[in-house]
Write a protein that holds these residues in place. Sequence first.
Motif, short mmCIF file in Angstrom:
data_model
loop_
_atom_site.label_atom_id
_atom_site.label_comp_id
_atom_site.label_asym_id
_atom_site.label_seq_id
_atom_site.Cartn_x
_atom_site.Cartn_y
_atom_site.Cartn_z
N PRO A 26 0.49 -0.97 -0.09
CA PRO A 26 -0.25 0.59 0.02
C PRO A 26 1.02 1.07 0.15
O PRO A 26 2.06 1.31 0.37
N ALA A 27 -0.09 2.15 -0.33
CA ALA A 27 0.59 3.86 -0.67
C ALA A 27 1.42 4.23 0.95
O ALA A 27 0.41 3.74 1.85
N PHE A 28 2.26 4.65 0.80
CA PHE A 28 2.20 5.29 2.14
C PHE A 28 2.31 6.67 2.55
O PHE A 28 2.44 7.58 1.24
N ILE A 29 1.76 7.08 3.31
CA ILE A 29 1.05 8.83 3.31
C ILE A 29 1.18 9.42 4.62
O ILE A 29 1.94 8.90 5.97
N PRO A 30 0.80 10.57 4.94
CA PRO A 30 1.21 11.58 5.47
C PRO A 30 -0.41 11.36 6.65
O PRO A 30 0.07 11.95 8.21
N ASN A 31 -1.45 10.64 6.74
CA ASN A 31 -2.35 10.55 7.42
C ASN A 31 -1.90 9.26 8.17
O ASN A 31 -1.64 8.45 7.57
N THR A 32 -2.23 9.80 9.56
CA THR A 32 -2.08 8.50 10.66
C THR A 32 -3.56 7.86 11.68
O THR A 32 -3.33 7.00 11.68
N ILE A 33 -4.10 9.23 11.44
CA ILE A 33 -6.17 9.02 11.83
C ILE A 33 -6.73 10.15 11.22
O ILE A 33 -6.55 10.79 10.37
N VAL A 34 -7.36 9.00 11.57
CA VAL A 34 -8.67 9.75 10.28
C VAL A 34 -9.67 11.11 11.26
O VAL A 34 -10.00 11.33 12.37
N THR A 35 -9.25 11.61 10.58
CA THR A 35 -10.00 13.66 11.10
C THR A 35 -11.29 14.44 10.46
O THR A 35 -11.12 15.58 10.61
N SER A 36 -11.82 13.82 10.22
CA SER A 36 -13.16 14.48 9.31
C SER A 36 -13.65 14.59 10.87
O SER A 36 -13.71 14.38 11.57
N LYS A 37 -14.62 15.62 10.29
CA LYS A 37 -15.65 16.39 10.96
C LYS A 37 -17.07 15.13 10.69
O LYS A 37 -16.96 15.34 9.91
N THR A 38 -17.29 15.27 12.09
CA THR A 38 -18.82 14.93 12.42
C THR A 38 -19.52 16.14 11.77
O THR A 38 -19.42 17.23 11.48
N GLY A 39 -21.35 15.70 11.59
CA GLY A 39 -22.46 16.81 11.37
C GLY A 39 -22.38 16.95 10.39
O GLY A 39 -22.42 15.91 8.76
N LYS A 40 -22.98 18.30 10.06
CA LYS A 40 -23.42 18.22 8.02
C LYS A 40 -22.09 19.87 8.06
O LYS A 40 -21.37 20.89 8.70
N GLY A 41 -21.56 19.37 6.44
CA GLY A 41 -21.35 21.03 5.73
C GLY A 41 -21.92 21.21 4.69
O GLY A 41 -23.38 20.92 4.75
N ASN A 42 -21.72 22.52 3.77
CA ASN A 42 -22.82 23.10 3.06
C ASN A 42 -22.06 23.48 1.67
O ASN A 42 -22.75 23.90 0.95
N PHE A 43 -20.97 22.37 1.29
CA PHE A 43 -20.71 22.29 -0.17
C PHE A 43 -20.29 21.09 -0.59
O PHE A 43 -19.61 20.11 0.67
N VAL A 44 -20.21 21.18 -2.06
CA VAL A 44 -19.54 19.82 -2.48
C VAL A 44 -18.37 20.67 -2.85
O VAL A 44 -17.81 20.84 -3.64
N LEU A 45 -16.73 19.09 -2.50
CA LEU A 45 -15.78 19.56 -3.53
C LEU A 45 -14.65 18.62 -4.39
O LEU A 45 -15.38 18.12 -4.12
N TYR A 46 -14.49 19.17 -5.03
CA TYR A 46 -13.37 18.88 -5.65
C TYR A 46 -11.95 19.35 -5.93
O TYR A 46 -11.89 20.18 -6.85
N HIS A 47 -10.99 18.71 -5.70
CA HIS A 47 -9.77 19.08 -5.82
C HIS A 47 -8.96 17.97 -6.60
O HIS A 47 -9.12 16.98 -6.96
N GLY A 48 -7.74 18.84 -6.86
CA GLY A 48 -7.20 17.90 -7.81
C GLY A 48 -5.58 19.37 -8.70
O GLY A 48 -5.81 20.42 -8.40
N ASN A 49 -4.76 18.75 -8.84
CA ASN A 49 -4.07 19.58 -9.62
C ASN A 49 -4.61 20.10 -11.52
O ASN A 49 -4.59 19.30 -12.01
N LEU A 50 -5.31 20.92 -11.29
CA LEU A 50 -5.89 21.52 -12.29
C LEU A 50 -5.57 21.20 -13.27
O LEU A 50 -5.83 21.83 -14.73
N SER A 51 -3.94 21.12 -13.70
CA SER A 51 -3.02 21.92 -14.84
C SER A 51 -2.71 20.47 -15.83
O SER A 51 -2.47 20.85 -16.72
N VAL A 52 -3.35 19.69 -14.68
CA VAL A 52 -3.04 18.06 -15.46
C VAL A 52 -4.21 18.01 -16.35
O VAL A 52 -5.09 18.24 -15.74
N ALA A 53 -3.82 18.04 -17.60
CA ALA A 53 -5.13 17.41 -18.56
C ALA A 53 -6.40 16.71 -18.03
O ALA A 53 -7.62 17.41 -17.88
N GLU A 54 -5.65 15.80 -17.30
CA GLU A 54 -6.90 14.51 -16.48
C GLU A 54 -8.03 15.26 -15.33
O GLU A 54 -9.24 14.89 -15.73
#
Length: 372
Positions: free
Chosen positions: A191-219
Amino acid sequence: MADHIHIVSFDVPFPADYGGVVDVFYKVKALHELGIKVHLHCFEYGRGEQTELEKYCAEVYYYTRQEGHKGFSLQLPYIVASRNDEQLWKRLEADNYPVFFEGVHCTYGLSSGAVTKKNIAIRLHNTEFEYYKQLGKWETSLVRKAYMQHESRLLKRYEATLKDYRILSISQNDCSTYQKTFKAGNISYLPAFIPNTIVTSKTGKGNFVLYHGNLSVAENEKTASWLLEKVFHELETPFVIAGKNPPDRLVELAQKYPHTCMVVNPGEDELNDLMQKAQVHVLPSMIQSGIKLKLLNALFKGRHVIANNAMLNGTGLEAACQLANNPTEMKYQIFRLFHKEFTDDDVQIREGLLQNNFNNRKNAEQLMRALQ
């Protein structure tokens, strides 16, 4: 278990700010924490020498990548031919320490016969010939498209020559492809080696949908455009696109929709804040390859995650996400999850799944056993 290792990296793995080097950097760090003395060899072509790496390595060496016509070969893929350095191969042969090549990119010394050691392994970051073939489909430049297709053909021929080496792939799918296509018999999943060691997800609700990535990459640009034109053109749900260096045409497209916001070049803290505040992460992929570390980031830090088969297959993370393979399914899942609270139970289930697979210390031990 050996207490020294040579790692040959395709790029300087710090700062750990994009997928491939994240895996390399946190692998180096995990090995250091095990007490392994890491001798790191980096091909450098723009990121510079990084003193941070000296904290985790016994030695750090830098080699100039031969870019442009200097790295061109009629027989070898450019990503391999451009990473050739006689001093590197001599250093690897000067002792009996095991060698770990990060990607097929770094294996010129094997193909040329300059490295003859037996205690070596290759990290498979992608099935590269498939990756370049798929990248070519999304290129708008005819020159770039032709290059991707040519590189894919060379890579398929070259990757076949590596089938008898010890290979550690970053996804289960890549294992299967090498076994079926090249009859590789000594390949397994690490498996990939990663920076995260624990889940820090917030409970409850947010108020938007998110897409993130390096947008200079064509895909990634195509994925963001697809979401805008095929999914959010009919939804009024607040939608945030965040990422590096978006092209003007994507910025202009996003501005057509009043419920869409573009966050250009967010810093690490700003992106983490967006990830934790979002209610839903939408992460379809146009290309099936390796494992996308942005998916792991979203699972460790965010609430609900929607992804498609191309993103999920072979990751072992299917149970942590909602599946959507077309615009209709994507719209349905967004509508369903946007008002669904993320609970403590959701956090615990996700933490169990992630910690079982993405434990850096356990995976570092597995790596060293493979090199015995």
